[in-house]
Scaffold this active site. Structure first.
Site, PDB file in Angstrom:
ATOM      1  N   SER A 226      15.710   2.837  36.026  1.00 36.80           N
ATOM      2  CA  SER A 226      16.234   2.951  37.381  1.00 36.80           C
ATOM      3  C   SER A 226      15.137   2.677  38.420  1.00 36.80           C
ATOM      4  O   SER A 226      14.564   1.599  38.401  1.00 36.80           O
ATOM      5  CB  SER A 226      16.874   4.327  37.530  1.00 36.80           C
ATOM      6  OG  SER A 226      17.886   4.251  38.481  1.00 36.80           O
ATOM      7  N   HIS A 368      24.695   5.343  33.519  1.00 36.86           N
ATOM      8  CA  HIS A 368      23.329   5.146  33.991  1.00 36.86           C
ATOM      9  C   HIS A 368      22.405   6.175  33.325  1.00 36.86           C
ATOM     10  O   HIS A 368      22.511   7.367  33.601  1.00 36.86           O
ATOM     11  CB  HIS A 368      23.371   5.365  35.511  1.00 36.86           C
ATOM     12  CG  HIS A 368      22.096   5.112  36.214  1.00 36.86           C
ATOM     13  ND1 HIS A 368      21.630   3.851  36.483  1.00 36.86           N
ATOM     14  CD2 HIS A 368      21.170   5.966  36.722  1.00 36.86           C
ATOM     15  CE1 HIS A 368      20.493   3.929  37.140  1.00 36.86           C
ATOM     16  NE2 HIS A 368      20.186   5.207  37.285  1.00 36.86           N
TER      17      HIS A 368
HETATM   18  C1  GCU Z   1      19.775   5.864  43.220  1.00 36.56           C
HETATM   19  C2  GCU Z   1      19.404   4.534  43.841  1.00 36.56           C
HETATM   20  C3  GCU Z   1      19.108   3.473  42.785  1.00 36.56           C
HETATM   21  C4  GCU Z   1      18.115   3.988  41.779  1.00 36.56           C
HETATM   22  C5  GCU Z   1      18.576   5.319  41.223  1.00 36.56           C
HETATM   23  C6  GCU Z   1      17.583   6.007  40.287  1.00 36.56           C
HETATM   24  O1  GCU Z   1      21.013   5.757  42.615  1.00 36.56           O
HETATM   25  O2  GCU Z   1      20.449   4.155  44.696  1.00 36.56           O
HETATM   26  O3  GCU Z   1      18.612   2.296  43.387  1.00 36.56           O
HETATM   27  O4  GCU Z   1      17.914   3.032  40.784  1.00 36.56           O
HETATM   28  O5  GCU Z   1      18.804   6.222  42.275  1.00 36.56           O
HETATM   29  O6  GCU Z   1      16.404   5.770  40.357  1.00 36.56           O
HETATM   30  O7  GCU Z   1      18.030   6.821  39.505  1.00 36.56           O
END
Ligand code: GCU
Length: 404
Positions: A226, A368
């Site tokens: 992420s 995710h």
């Molecule tokens: C949020 C953000 C993302 C990122 C994520 C994370 O959702 O909007 O861009 O990748 O956090 O780091 O878990």
């Protein structure tokens, strides 16, 4: 057979270019002055630098320093009986200082005892809480399955991104910004953001790893999930010592193309996380088509090294399709090196990894996250490319060596 393969490559190249035109993507092999890049030399000395500068200026920002003269490693602990005797644990403090103060990265490294030295491995940039990377192994997490990594014959190394910069918008006062930014002068719109600060930290860890004789410094991958995956890509672009760059579910301003992106877009990421990128990036809020680069060019900066993009089916915020398309459109640069890229133009089925080329990809079923499934695929990919033969591609897949 060879003719057929070359024909297929040519067809795939045409399809790729057509798709690129549809999205109005910048062509990684066309300079700003309109010159076509046809040789490795033109790429390495000219166009690669040009793209890197565009990313610095417009997206991630410019780090004010590389390796500081003050950098110092302090090996605090060496336990040769970690993980029930299966690994040696090294705990290392990486110290540095600058005009604004001092900083320290706490690194944990498990080296498999049985493996032939030096051992290849993976450095995780951890952006979750400390419990996920517990060096005592009392707490265990699939986010960093260190036992599994060691069992598969790899070094498992990790540090916390917050050691470099806490993930808050504090006007760049704390962390490495406060330590190294020019004192008493107005912040430049190109100054580094927090993602670049974390990436800088991974490079300082690499400064240590390459001094450790037990570790194979030419076979080290950097892994992040992420926001950590956005960081690994920027780190791999800036620091060519990483032989493999893995971004997991990195989405916006990570692996996913900005143009025509679903889920999170530039305005949203700059609003929710105003400290992640440089100030100039805000100029592209709702203007993704005005960007002089797109994220496939970030992937292309890894060439001829290995790069890996992992997605998850339910991660719509990240946009798995645009993460995959980035791999497709980075491929021409790999072909310039005589290497294969992701070797697909259609989105692959879930959990059907693409591993034979130098751009790896898989899409996991689920949400995710960074899971043991993902880690196992990263290690399969490394097995294929680093330990030729041990877990070689099936006989019906193509070799991974450069094409003449
Ligand atoms: C949020 C953000 C993302 C990122 C994520 C994370 O959702 O909007 O861009 O990748 O956090 O780091 O878990």
């Amino acid at each position: 057979m060879k003719k057929l393969f070359l024909f297929c490559l040519a067809v795939a190249a045409t399809m790729t270019l057509r798709a690129a035109d549809d999205l109005s993507l910048p062509d990684p092999l066309l300079t700003r002055a309109g010159e076509k890049v046809t040789t490795i030399d033109q790429w390495q000395k000219g166009r690669r630098q040009e793209i890197l500068e565009l990313f610095r200026e417009n997206i991630y920002g410019r780090a004010p320093i590389g390796r500081p003269d003050t950098l110092r490693f302090d090996v605090k602990e060496v336990d040769t009986h970690a993980m029930n005797g299966k690994a040696t644990l090294k705990r290392v403090e990486i110290h540095f200082s600058g005009p604004g103060g001092k900083g320290m990265i706490s690194l944990s490294v498990f080296i498999p005892n049985k493996a032939k030295k030096p051992v290849p491995g993976f450095l995780l940039i951890c952006n979750q809480d400390r419990d996920n990377i517990d060096p005592t192994r009392i707490k265990k997490s699939p986010y960093w399955p260190a036992e599994r990594i060691v069992e598969r014959g790899y070094v498992a190394a990790t540090f916390l991104n917050a050691d470099l910069d806490p993930d808050q918008h504090d006007g760049f006062k704390n962390g490495v910004h406060g330590i190294f930014d020019p004192q008493n002068s107005k912040r430049s719109p190109e100054a580094w953001g927090t993602i670049a600060a974390w990436a800088w930290g991974a490079s300082r860890v690499m400064d240590y790893l390459e001094t450790d004789k037990d570790i194979d410094k030419i076979r080290l991958g950097v892994v992040g999930h992420s926001r950590g995956g956005k960081t690994t890509l920027w780190c791999g672009a800036e620091d060519e010592r990483f032989a493999l760059v893995i971004s997991n579910n990195s989405g916006s301003t990570g692996a996913a193309l900005a143009r025509n992106k679903k889920g999170e877009q530039i305005k949203r990421i700059n609003t929710s996380f105003p400290h992640w990128f440089c100030e100039n990036y805000k100029k592209f809020n709702e203007k993704e088509n005005d960007l002089p680069v797109d994220q496939h060019e970030l992937l292309s900066l890894m060439a001829p090294r290995l790069v890996y993009v992992a997605s998850a089916t339910q991660d719509e915020w990240a946009d798995p399709k645009n993460e995959f398309l980035s791999c497709v459109h980075a491929e021409p640069v790999y072909r310039l090196f005589g290497l294969r890229g992701v070797e697909a133009t259609q989105m692959p089925n879930p959990e059907q990894p693409l591993h034979t080329g130098h751009i790896g990809h898989h899409i996991r079923i689920g949400k995710h996250d960074l899971t043991e499934y993902d880690w196992d695929r990263f290690m399969d990919f490394a097995d294929i490319h680093w330990k030729q033969g041990q877990q070689s591609p099936k006989s019906d897949t193509l070799p991974t060596t450069p094409q003449k």
